[in-house]
Design a protein around this motif. Structure first.
Motif, PDB file in Angstrom:
ATOM      1  N   ILE A  52      59.869  48.814 109.275  1.00  0.00           N
ATOM      2  CA  ILE A  52      60.710  49.458 110.291  1.00  0.00           C
ATOM      3  C   ILE A  52      61.107  50.856 109.828  1.00  0.00           C
ATOM      4  CG2 ILE A  52      62.943  49.374 111.476  1.00  0.00           C
ATOM      5  CD1 ILE A  52      62.676  46.260 111.340  1.00  0.00           C
ATOM      6  N   VAL A  53      61.495  50.986 108.583  1.00  0.00           N
ATOM      7  CA  VAL A  53      61.877  52.289 108.029  1.00  0.00           C
ATOM      8  C   VAL A  53      60.694  53.255 108.099  1.00  0.00           C
ATOM      9  CG1 VAL A  53      62.475  53.475 105.869  1.00  0.00           C
ATOM     10  CG2 VAL A  53      63.747  51.451 106.586  1.00  0.00           C
ATOM     11  N   GLN A  54      59.514  52.785 107.745  1.00  0.00           N
ATOM     12  CA  GLN A  54      58.323  53.638 107.777  1.00  0.00           C
ATOM     13  C   GLN A  54      58.036  54.127 109.196  1.00  0.00           C
ATOM     14  OE1 GLN A  54      54.802  51.627 106.457  1.00  0.00           O
ATOM     15  NE2 GLN A  54      53.527  53.436 106.625  1.00  0.00           N
ATOM     16  N   ARG A  55      58.181  53.265 110.172  1.00  0.00           N
ATOM     17  CA  ARG A  55      57.886  53.618 111.567  1.00  0.00           C
ATOM     18  C   ARG A  55      58.991  54.438 112.227  1.00  0.00           C
ATOM     19  NH1 ARG A  55      53.853  50.184 114.156  1.00  0.00           N
ATOM     20  NH2 ARG A  55      52.321  49.853 112.519  1.00  0.00           N
ATOM     21  N   ASN A  56      60.146  54.525 111.593  1.00  0.00           N
ATOM     22  CA  ASN A  56      61.292  55.245 112.160  1.00  0.00           C
ATOM     23  C   ASN A  56      61.885  56.219 111.148  1.00  0.00           C
ATOM     24  OD1 ASN A  56      61.915  53.793 114.898  1.00  0.00           O
ATOM     25  ND2 ASN A  56      61.449  52.174 113.446  1.00  0.00           N
ATOM     26  N   ALA A  57      61.061  56.841 110.364  1.00  0.00           N
ATOM     27  CA  ALA A  57      61.518  57.677 109.252  1.00  0.00           C
ATOM     28  C   ALA A  57      62.475  58.787 109.683  1.00  0.00           C
ATOM     29  CB  ALA A  57      60.320  58.278 108.527  1.00  0.00           C
ATOM     30  N   ASP A  58      62.304  59.324 110.866  1.00  0.00           N
ATOM     31  CA  ASP A  58      63.172  60.414 111.312  1.00  0.00           C
ATOM     32  C   ASP A  58      64.540  59.922 111.778  1.00  0.00           C
ATOM     33  OD1 ASP A  58      61.939  59.147 113.489  1.00  0.00           O
ATOM     34  OD2 ASP A  58      62.132  60.917 114.767  1.00  0.00           O
ATOM     35  N   ARG A  59      64.734  58.621 111.869  1.00  0.00           N
ATOM     36  CA  ARG A  59      66.012  58.063 112.327  1.00  0.00           C
ATOM     37  C   ARG A  59      66.794  57.385 111.202  1.00  0.00           C
ATOM     38  NH1 ARG A  59      62.089  57.911 115.904  1.00  0.00           N
ATOM     39  NH2 ARG A  59      62.516  58.604 118.015  1.00  0.00           N
ATOM     40  N   ILE A  60      66.300  57.510 109.988  1.00  0.00           N
ATOM     41  CA  ILE A  60      66.889  56.835 108.826  1.00  0.00           C
ATOM     42  C   ILE A  60      67.776  57.820 108.073  1.00  0.00           C
ATOM     43  CG2 ILE A  60      66.329  55.695 106.631  1.00  0.00           C
ATOM     44  CD1 ILE A  60      65.420  54.134 109.107  1.00  0.00           C
ATOM     45  N   PHE A  61      68.881  57.311 107.525  1.00  0.00           N
ATOM     46  CA  PHE A  61      69.633  58.118 106.566  1.00  0.00           C
ATOM     47  C   PHE A  61      69.626  57.364 105.242  1.00  0.00           C
ATOM     48  CE2 PHE A  61      73.145  55.406 107.903  1.00  0.00           C
ATOM     49  CZ  PHE A  61      73.922  55.265 106.767  1.00  0.00           C
ATOM     50  N   SER A  62      69.618  58.108 104.167  1.00  0.00           N
ATOM     51  CA  SER A  62      69.575  57.478 102.845  1.00  0.00           C
ATOM     52  C   SER A  62      70.873  57.780 102.111  1.00  0.00           C
ATOM     53  CB  SER A  62      68.371  57.984 102.052  1.00  0.00           C
ATOM     54  OG  SER A  62      68.440  59.381 101.917  1.00  0.00           O
ATOM     55  N   GLY A  63      71.012  57.136 100.989  1.00  0.00           N
ATOM     56  CA  GLY A  63      72.207  57.355 100.193  1.00  0.00           C
ATOM     57  C   GLY A  63      73.290  56.349 100.513  1.00  0.00           C
ATOM     58  N   ARG A  64      74.444  56.688 100.059  1.00  0.00           N
ATOM     59  CA  ARG A  64      75.596  55.795 100.194  1.00  0.00           C
ATOM     60  C   ARG A  64      76.048  55.703 101.648  1.00  0.00           C
ATOM     61  NH1 ARG A  64      78.204  53.336  96.468  1.00  0.00           N
ATOM     62  NH2 ARG A  64      80.416  52.900  96.618  1.00  0.00           N
ATOM     63  N   LEU A  65      76.403  54.492 102.045  1.00  0.00           N
ATOM     64  CA  LEU A  65      76.932  54.292 103.390  1.00  0.00           C
ATOM     65  C   LEU A  65      78.317  54.911 103.498  1.00  0.00           C
ATOM     66  CD1 LEU A  65      75.992  50.533 103.825  1.00  0.00           C
ATOM     67  CD2 LEU A  65      74.964  52.465 105.015  1.00  0.00           C
ATOM     68  N   PRO A  66      78.680  55.427 104.680  1.00  0.00           N
ATOM     69  CA  PRO A  66      80.039  55.949 104.842  1.00  0.00           C
ATOM     70  C   PRO A  66      81.053  54.813 104.711  1.00  0.00           C
ATOM     71  CG  PRO A  66      78.796  56.063 106.905  1.00  0.00           C
ATOM     72  CD  PRO A  66      77.872  55.559 105.873  1.00  0.00           C
ATOM     73  N   PRO A  67      82.273  55.116 104.272  1.00  0.00           N
ATOM     74  CA  PRO A  67      83.277  54.061 104.084  1.00  0.00           C
ATOM     75  C   PRO A  67      83.599  53.310 105.377  1.00  0.00           C
ATOM     76  CG  PRO A  67      84.203  56.224 103.579  1.00  0.00           C
ATOM     77  CD  PRO A  67      82.761  56.426 103.904  1.00  0.00           C
ATOM     78  N   MET A  68      83.596  54.000 106.485  1.00  0.00           N
ATOM     79  CA  MET A  68      83.827  53.361 107.782  1.00  0.00           C
ATOM     80  C   MET A  68      82.578  53.608 108.632  1.00  0.00           C
ATOM     81  SD  MET A  68      86.762  51.935 107.694  1.00  0.00           S
ATOM     82  CE  MET A  68      87.111  51.636 109.406  1.00  0.00           C
TER      83      MET A  68
END
Length: 149
Positions: A52-68
């Motif tokens: 899913i990540v490979q097919r939607n690479a432009d819609r992914i964010f990486s790194g730490r999740l926001p606290p909220m």
């Protein structure tokens, strides 16, 4: 008496080195066979999440999740033995826009990897869930791959 006779027996004479036979075993250099696909649901879900990540690479964010997290969407995914999506339903979402992004991302991802060895004997499909974790720009990470935060 038998023990005494056995103890008196002499050992056979050693075979001279030149009379010993040897067998040379030649092995061709070959690559190790690929491991069979994992037969656990967790391994399959991780494989699907990477797909899913490979097919939607432009819609992914990486790194730490926001606290909220602004939005969390849980989808139920039904896939047949060939990896075809037979049903995708939103199980839980408070943000309809995030739900639309999750559903569209799933549709872009089809077909999914085949669920080798995971379907019940008489079953044509299997259902599992995935959680989409959204940032404020409606980009997402998948819970299966996000790891501890």
């Amino acid at each position: 008496m038998l023990a005494i006779l056995c103890g008196c027996a002499s050992s056979p004479p050693p075979v001279p080195v030149e009379e010993r036979s040897t067998i040379a075993i030649e092995r061709e250099a070959t690559a190790a066979p690929a491991p069979p696909p994992s037969l656990t649901l967790d391994a399959y879900k991780a494989h699907v999440a990477r797909h899913i990540v490979q097919r939607n690479a432009d819609r992914i964010f990486s790194g730490r999740l926001p606290p909220m997290l602004p939005a969390i969407v849980v989808v139920n995914i039904t896939v047949d033995r060939d990896g075809q999506l037979t049903d995708v339903q939103v199980q839980r979402a408070r943000d309809p826009d995030a739900a639309r992004v999750a559903l569209a991302s799933m549709l872009r991802s089809g077909p999914l990897p085949r669920p080798h060895g995971l379907l019940a004997a008489n079953s044509r499909a299997m259902t599992f869930s995935e959680t989409f974790l959204f940032d404020r720009d409606y980009r997402f990470q998948l819970r299966t791959l996000a790891g501890p935060q």
